[in-house]
Design a protein around this motif. Sequence first.
Motif, PDB file in Angstrom:
ATOM      1  N   TYR A 399       0.848  -1.185   0.000  1.00 21.78           N
ATOM      2  CA  TYR A 399       0.000   0.000   0.000  1.00 21.78           C
ATOM      3  C   TYR A 399       0.884   1.236   0.000  1.00 21.78           C
ATOM      4  N   THR A 400       0.652   2.153  -0.959  1.00 19.74           N
ATOM      5  CA  THR A 400       1.390   3.410  -1.051  1.00 19.74           C
ATOM      6  C   THR A 400       0.484   4.534  -0.579  1.00 19.74           C
ATOM      7  N   PRO A 401       0.726   5.085   0.632  1.00 18.74           N
ATOM      8  CA  PRO A 401      -0.187   6.111   1.170  1.00 18.74           C
ATOM      9  C   PRO A 401      -0.244   7.367   0.319  1.00 18.74           C
ATOM     10  N   SER A 402       0.875   7.767  -0.300  1.00 17.00           N
ATOM     11  CA  SER A 402       0.885   9.026  -1.045  1.00 17.00           C
ATOM     12  C   SER A 402      -0.034   8.985  -2.261  1.00 17.00           C
ATOM     13  N   THR A 403      -0.141   7.830  -2.905  1.00 18.77           N
ATOM     14  CA  THR A 403      -1.000   7.703  -4.091  1.00 18.77           C
ATOM     15  C   THR A 403      -2.282   6.933  -3.823  1.00 18.77           C
ATOM     16  N   ARG A 438     -13.972  -0.484  11.441  1.00 21.95           N
ATOM     17  CA  ARG A 438     -13.255   0.409  10.522  1.00 21.95           C
ATOM     18  C   ARG A 438     -12.435   1.457  11.259  1.00 21.95           C
ATOM     19  N   ALA A 439     -13.005   2.023  12.337  1.00 30.11           N
ATOM     20  CA  ALA A 439     -12.265   3.041  13.095  1.00 30.11           C
ATOM     21  C   ALA A 439     -10.989   2.450  13.682  1.00 30.11           C
ATOM     22  N   MET A 440     -11.060   1.215  14.213  1.00 34.14           N
ATOM     23  CA  MET A 440      -9.879   0.570  14.775  1.00 34.14           C
ATOM     24  C   MET A 440      -8.818   0.350  13.700  1.00 34.14           C
ATOM     25  N   GLN A 441      -9.250  -0.098  12.499  1.00 32.50           N
ATOM     26  CA  GLN A 441      -8.283  -0.329  11.417  1.00 32.50           C
ATOM     27  C   GLN A 441      -7.642   0.970  10.969  1.00 32.50           C
ATOM     28  N   ALA A 442      -8.452   2.035  10.831  1.00 31.45           N
ATOM     29  CA  ALA A 442      -7.904   3.319  10.396  1.00 31.45           C
ATOM     30  C   ALA A 442      -6.910   3.854  11.420  1.00 31.45           C
ATOM     31  N   GLU A 443      -7.228   3.715  12.713  1.00 31.76           N
ATOM     32  CA  GLU A 443      -6.321   4.195  13.761  1.00 31.76           C
ATOM     33  C   GLU A 443      -5.014   3.411  13.748  1.00 31.76           C
ATOM     34  N   ALA A 444      -5.093   2.072  13.564  1.00 31.67           N
ATOM     35  CA  ALA A 444      -3.867   1.254  13.544  1.00 31.67           C
ATOM     36  C   ALA A 444      -2.981   1.622  12.361  1.00 31.67           C
ATOM     37  N   ALA A 446      -2.970   4.554  10.720  1.00 28.46           N
ATOM     38  CA  ALA A 446      -2.454   5.908  10.924  1.00 28.46           C
ATOM     39  C   ALA A 446      -1.299   5.918  11.921  1.00 28.46           C
ATOM     40  N   GLN A 447      -1.408   5.150  12.984  1.00 26.70           N
ATOM     41  CA  GLN A 447      -0.335   5.098  13.975  1.00 26.70           C
ATOM     42  C   GLN A 447       0.928   4.474  13.387  1.00 26.70           C
ATOM     43  N   ARG A 452       6.141   5.057  11.978  1.00 22.04           N
ATOM     44  CA  ARG A 452       6.959   4.153  11.151  1.00 22.04           C
ATOM     45  C   ARG A 452       7.228   2.844  11.885  1.00 22.04           C
ATOM     46  N   SER A 453       6.205   2.354  12.547  1.00 21.96           N
ATOM     47  CA  SER A 453       6.299   1.090  13.276  1.00 21.96           C
ATOM     48  C   SER A 453       5.543   0.013  12.522  1.00 21.96           C
ATOM     49  N   ASP A 454       5.658  -1.211  12.996  1.00 16.28           N
ATOM     50  CA  ASP A 454       4.983  -2.333  12.352  1.00 16.28           C
ATOM     51  C   ASP A 454       3.478  -2.266  12.612  1.00 16.28           C
TER      52      ASP A 454
END
Length: 629
Positions: A399-403, A438-444, A446-447, A452-454
């Motif tokens: 997954y490429t966050p910028s694009t 979905r909120a839990m997945q988005a938070e994980a 984003a963190q 820059r952690s696993d």
Amino acid sequence: MTGRRSEAADRSGQANRNHPEGARTSLRQVLWGLVFVLALPTILVAAAGLYSSYRAEQQATDLRMQETARALSLSLDREIEKSAVALQVLAQSSSLARGDFEDFYHRAKNTGLAEPSWIALFEPGSRTVFNTRVPYGVILPNSNRPELLRRVQETRRPLVSDLYVGSLTGQRLVTIDAPVILDGRVAYILSLAITPDAFQDIIRDQRIDNGWNAAVLDRSRRIVARSRSPERYVGQLASPYVQDALAAAQEGRLRSVTLDGIPVRTYFSQSPAYGWTFVISIPEAELAKSAQRSLFWLTILGAVILGGILLAVLLSRSIAKPVDQLVAAAHALGRGEEVFDPATTRVLEFDTIKKALVEAATGIRKHERDREEVLAHMAESEARLRLALNAGNFGSWEYTPSTGALTASPTCRAHFGREPDEPFSYADLVASIHPDDRAMQAEAVAQALATRSDLHVEYRVIRRDGSECWIRVSGRMRSGSDEETSMVGVSQDITERRLAEERQALLLHELNHRVKNTLATVQSIASLTRRSAETSDPTAWNAFMDRLHGMAKTHDLLTATQWQGALLEDVLKNELEPYQDGMRQRIRLRGPKINLQPGAVLALGLAVHELAPMPSSTALSRFRTAGCT
């Protein structure tokens, strides 16, 4: 002396003048002509031999594939005939003759015919008596095949239908209809419904190569089963090329294009009994490999001959130049000039250069071998990675966050209910997640991006068919060669593990409940015993009840850890809590953390329970004797 030299020069000039004018062929030309005379016939003979080998291999392939198609079409007839015979045997059941439809229903349901299939019984007027697809007694609609049932009644023999859509299930089916003759008339019609999956198994058993395509066609040239993408093409008509060929002959081969748009060589054979057709196709690109091999070896031969020409050029130079030097030396001698040493030719230098070339070629070959070993190791590592992913049912993704671009493997797509060739974006992934997760997945995510952690997250996914499953996703940040940050990782279906954990918790809860019930029973028996023995010591009864309570508390401690054991400190606290003061200073525990097995927890809990009410000096001495502080 001068006179002698002049005389020698005159003799040399006279010899040159006497040399015939027509002798103009040089040594180089002779050597080159010899090479061409040997090379051209060799090339022609080799080309003819390779072409003959290619044609023989092609003819052998055609014969083998045509025989395969013929054998498989006969296999189709045998499979259909086997089901038809089984249906005719079933039609002679005594329960059907005496009108016991319920008994005949159970007999038909347990016939053990090929799966997936079911049996239905109709009256000649199309009324459905029963269908083993549904429970007995369910009222069913009339058959949507009255014309075929009428033909069975008229011909009084089994008939096989083409592929159609069933009225009860809405599935594509093929039916074998057999008459049930009672007292000389067709009383009922017994029908065996077979799904295309049964014919799909026949193709799968042949182990068709991945690049090839095999298909089963009914009499209307409609595809019943197909080795490649059956979910897409079953029910469609065969390609016009195959339809035209079947209209002209019962078996043969042709060049065509599949419904996928792939140029192929197709071999077909129509079964003689039921008119079904087995078709097998090989891509033209795969057949062309034989010609490519012949062309490859012809190229190698041409390269070898070209190398021989080059060697002949070098050899002619190595011979001609020393000869020229000898002629020059002879002319110099005739003119009385300084004569060059004939030993100073380039033959030795040529050998040195050749040695250097051999060494260079050896170095290049060693470099190529090292490169091939590196590539082989890389291929082996990649194969091990694919094997590990497949063995663990892991899907890979990036997954490429910028694009917002998402790349997912077929296994990863399957985890989210998508087909391998279906578009699958990051928005599609989020949309398939359960709304509560979905909120839990988005938070994980984003963190993980922020720190820059696993990434490690588990959530529920709702697939298109409405089924719900648990997916575990793990990822790690990665920087590419273009300095663009992306996240790569794997996905895994953990639904079975989640269900196992829930079942385990339920079983442990049930076990705890049953143990407590057992202890309650023991207490009840002890109470009855006390009432029946009024002369017994009351302190003995209290000690008995305290022991039961201590055992119950130890069971609670093991249940809290799912019977995986407990810490020594927790066992002591559990048993000594009744004797602790309000300031928690009377009993103090210290020492290393020691984990005990379940059996040791029960034994030690009972021992501490017995020692706790004793006087402090006696209990302390026993604790020290037991190794406790």
